[in-house]
Design a protein around this motif. Sequence first.
Motif, short mmCIF file in Angstrom:
data_model
loop_
_atom_site.label_atom_id
_atom_site.label_comp_id
_atom_site.label_asym_id
_atom_site.label_seq_id
_atom_site.Cartn_x
_atom_site.Cartn_y
_atom_site.Cartn_z
N SER A 9 11.90 -1.33 32.06
CA SER A 9 13.24 -1.35 31.47
C SER A 9 13.70 0.05 31.10
CB SER A 9 13.27 -2.27 30.25
OG SER A 9 12.38 -1.83 29.27
N LEU A 10 12.78 0.92 30.70
CA LEU A 10 13.12 2.31 30.42
C LEU A 10 13.55 3.02 31.70
CD1 LEU A 10 13.20 4.23 28.01
CD2 LEU A 10 10.88 4.94 28.61
N LEU A 11 12.91 2.73 32.80
CA LEU A 11 13.29 3.32 34.08
C LEU A 11 14.70 2.89 34.47
CD1 LEU A 11 12.36 4.85 36.71
CD2 LEU A 11 11.76 2.59 37.57
N PHE A 12 14.99 1.59 34.41
CA PHE A 12 16.33 1.12 34.73
C PHE A 12 17.37 1.67 33.77
CE2 PHE A 12 14.22 -2.57 36.95
CZ PHE A 12 14.54 -2.11 38.21
N GLY A 14 17.27 4.52 32.29
CA GLY A 14 17.50 5.92 32.65
C GLY A 14 18.52 6.08 33.76
N PHE A 15 18.59 5.12 34.66
CA PHE A 15 19.61 5.16 35.71
C PHE A 15 20.95 4.63 35.22
CE2 PHE A 15 15.79 4.79 38.52
CZ PHE A 15 15.91 6.04 39.10
N ASP A 16 20.90 3.58 34.43
CA ASP A 16 22.11 2.86 34.03
C ASP A 16 22.88 3.54 32.90
OD1 ASP A 16 23.90 0.64 34.00
OD2 ASP A 16 22.85 -0.10 32.23
N PRO A 18 23.42 6.77 31.89
CA PRO A 18 24.40 7.82 32.22
C PRO A 18 25.65 7.29 32.90
CG PRO A 18 22.20 8.53 32.81
CD PRO A 18 22.10 7.09 32.43
N LEU A 19 25.48 6.29 33.75
CA LEU A 19 26.66 5.69 34.40
C LEU A 19 27.55 4.99 33.39
CD1 LEU A 19 24.98 4.25 37.61
CD2 LEU A 19 26.41 6.28 37.42
N SER A 20 26.93 4.32 32.43
CA SER A 20 27.70 3.66 31.38
C SER A 20 28.48 4.68 30.55
CB SER A 20 26.78 2.86 30.45
OG SER A 20 26.10 1.88 31.16
N LEU A 21 27.82 5.79 30.24
CA LEU A 21 28.51 6.82 29.45
C LEU A 21 29.67 7.44 30.22
CD1 LEU A 21 25.65 8.72 27.64
CD2 LEU A 21 27.24 7.06 26.70
N LEU A 22 29.47 7.69 31.50
CA LEU A 22 30.57 8.23 32.30
C LEU A 22 31.75 7.27 32.34
CD1 LEU A 22 28.65 9.82 35.30
CD2 LEU A 22 29.94 11.02 33.54
N THR A 23 31.46 5.99 32.50
CA THR A 23 32.52 4.99 32.54
C THR A 23 33.26 4.91 31.20
OG1 THR A 23 31.24 3.70 34.12
CG2 THR A 23 33.03 2.57 32.98
N MET A 24 32.51 4.89 30.11
CA MET A 24 33.14 4.83 28.78
C MET A 24 33.95 6.08 28.50
SD MET A 24 32.71 1.96 27.39
CE MET A 24 33.12 2.26 25.70
N TYR A 44 19.86 -0.40 26.30
CA TYR A 44 18.41 -0.57 26.50
C TYR A 44 17.98 -2.00 26.21
CZ TYR A 44 13.45 -0.41 26.22
OH TYR A 44 12.13 -0.69 26.42
N LEU A 45 18.49 -2.60 25.14
CA LEU A 45 18.12 -3.97 24.80
C LEU A 45 18.57 -4.95 25.88
CD1 LEU A 45 18.77 -4.01 20.96
CD2 LEU A 45 16.57 -3.91 22.16
#
Length: 67
Positions: A9-12, A14-16, A18-24, A44-45
């Motif tokens: 879950s930490l690996l996923f 790490g990918f997800d 930054p994309l969420s932050l860019l979108t927000m 993360y949760l």
Amino acid sequence: MKITYFLVSLLFWGFDYPLSLLTMRELTGQLTPGIYVTLGIIDYLVELGSILLVVRIGKGLILLKRR
């Protein structure tokens, strides 16, 4: 075994994340540090919950297949 769920879950995350932050940032403009932390924890949760759900469904399918 549970450490594996944490690491996957930490690996996923790490990918997800930054994309969420860019979108927000695109949608709302500038984000405050509190929002970064809150979004990180929630994201993360959700990743951990989805990993646990997939593992539970997989175990159920394996048990059904053995019958």
